[in-house]
Design a protein around this motif. Structure first.
Motif, PDB file in Angstrom:
ATOM      1  N   PRO A  91       0.793  -1.226   0.000  1.00 35.85           N
ATOM      2  CA  PRO A  91       0.000   0.000   0.000  1.00 35.85           C
ATOM      3  C   PRO A  91       0.826   1.276   0.000  1.00 35.85           C
ATOM      4  N   THR A  92       2.100   1.202   0.400  1.00 31.58           N
ATOM      5  CA  THR A  92       2.938   2.404   0.389  1.00 31.58           C
ATOM      6  C   THR A  92       3.427   2.736  -1.011  1.00 31.58           C
ATOM      7  N   ALA A  93       3.155   1.837  -1.994  1.00 28.05           N
ATOM      8  CA  ALA A  93       3.685   2.047  -3.341  1.00 28.05           C
ATOM      9  C   ALA A  93       2.724   2.798  -4.251  1.00 28.05           C
ATOM     10  N   SER A  94       1.538   3.148  -3.778  1.00 31.82           N
ATOM     11  CA  SER A  94       0.591   3.854  -4.625  1.00 31.82           C
ATOM     12  C   SER A  94       1.196   5.214  -5.019  1.00 31.82           C
ATOM     13  N   PRO A  95       0.775   5.854  -6.113  1.00 33.72           N
ATOM     14  CA  PRO A  95      -0.448   5.514  -6.837  1.00 33.72           C
ATOM     15  C   PRO A  95      -0.243   4.445  -7.911  1.00 33.72           C
ATOM     16  N   ALA A  96      -1.318   3.715  -8.202  1.00 30.08           N
ATOM     17  CA  ALA A  96      -1.360   2.761  -9.288  1.00 30.08           C
ATOM     18  C   ALA A  96      -2.806   2.680  -9.754  1.00 30.08           C
ATOM     19  N   VAL A  97      -3.000   2.333 -11.005  1.00 25.77           N
ATOM     20  CA  VAL A  97      -4.345   2.178 -11.561  1.00 25.77           C
ATOM     21  C   VAL A  97      -4.515   0.732 -11.998  1.00 25.77           C
ATOM     22  N   LEU A  98      -5.576   0.098 -11.525  1.00 25.02           N
ATOM     23  CA  LEU A  98      -5.905  -1.267 -11.914  1.00 25.02           C
ATOM     24  C   LEU A  98      -7.095  -1.210 -12.867  1.00 25.02           C
ATOM     25  N   GLU A  99      -6.996  -1.910 -13.994  1.00 23.01           N
ATOM     26  CA  GLU A  99      -8.063  -1.886 -14.997  1.00 23.01           C
ATOM     27  C   GLU A  99      -8.381  -3.302 -15.459  1.00 23.01           C
ATOM     28  N   ALA A 100      -9.685  -3.568 -15.622  1.00 22.91           N
ATOM     29  CA  ALA A 100     -10.125  -4.823 -16.218  1.00 22.91           C
ATOM     30  C   ALA A 100     -10.168  -4.628 -17.723  1.00 22.91           C
TER      31      ALA A 100
END
Length: 246
Positions: A91-100
């Motif tokens: 969780p400390t590595a955000s930001p990230a975007v997850l997409e289907a």
């Protein structure tokens, strides 16, 4: 299968790297690996609708993709995960975007202690078995015989506490005798495949990458297993009073 680790680089930027897994089995270099033990906290089922996006989980989480293609995009790069692939979110590595991407993505999340450090081996690329829809089964005992039936978990994110979790590797083309299990496990196939055969309803079924089985076969005649090629899977140990009882 492919395993990824979305972590935080020393500079503070997100880092997308290969994830070593503490696998138990005949592979060189994994003999000293151990189950996660108390580091495994809770398991849940989830789904990301086709074309939808989300952020990573708030807690340290191992995500196992069951179906669909999950795109993980960060400034450090992009990873595409399909059935059988695993990603550890820090969780400390955000930001990230997850997409289907394309169809909906179905997955299992295993929350782990934030202090857990992944150690072991990065799994080699293994051939994926061709399949149609992923299988989701449960194995229960009735009248001394194990039976296989459909298992349809609700992907609502509700958390079930767990007792342990392990990553295991079995060599190709090996078969067991009839046997039972000591506890209740949620088994997730990561690569290769293995056949489950019961003496009761359901007969024999072949599970491949992305398939799962809720195994509660602690008495009676038991079941048989046969591997189809080198097979990797995760086994998540559940308490007796777990949420997915009949």
């Amino acid at each position: 299968m492919t395993s990824y680790h979305l972590a935080r680089h020393a500079t503070g930027a997100p880092r997308l790297a290969s994830l070593p897994l503490p696998a138990l089995g005949p592979q060189a270099g994994v003999g000293d690996a151990r189950p996660l033990g108390p580091a495994a906290l809770a398991v849940s089922f989830g789904e990301l609708a086709a074309g939808a996006t989300s952020g990573p989980p708030d807690a340290a989480t191992l995500r196992f993709v069951l179906a669909g293609e999950l795109v993980v995009a960060t400034v450090a790069g992009t990873a595409r995960l399909v059935a059988g692939d695993v990603v550890l979110f820090d969780p400390t590595a955000s930001p990230a975007v997850l997409e289907a991407s394309g169809a909906a993505v179905r997955f299992v999340d295993l929350e782990v202690d934030a202090a857990w450090v992944p150690q072991g081996v990065v799994l080699p690329p293994l051939e994926r078995a061709a399949r149609a829809e992923p299988s989701s089964l449960r194995m229960d005992v009735e009248d001394g015989h194990a039976h296989l039936a459909a298992f349809v978990p609700v992907p609502d994110g509700s958390r079930q506490a767990v007792m342990n979790a392990s990553f295991l590797c079995l060599p190709g083309e090996v078969a067991s005798d009839w046997h039972t299990e000591e506890g209740i496990s949620l088994v997730l196939v990561l690569a290769g495949g293995f056949e489950l055969e019961v003496s009761g309803r359901g007969g024999a079924r072949l599970l491949a990458a992305g398939d799962l089985c809720l195994v509660d076969d602690r008495s009676g005649r038991g079941h048989l297993t046969r591997t189809h090629g080198e097979t990797w899977f995760a086994a998540i140990t559940l308490p007796i009073d777990h949420a997915w009882q009949h």
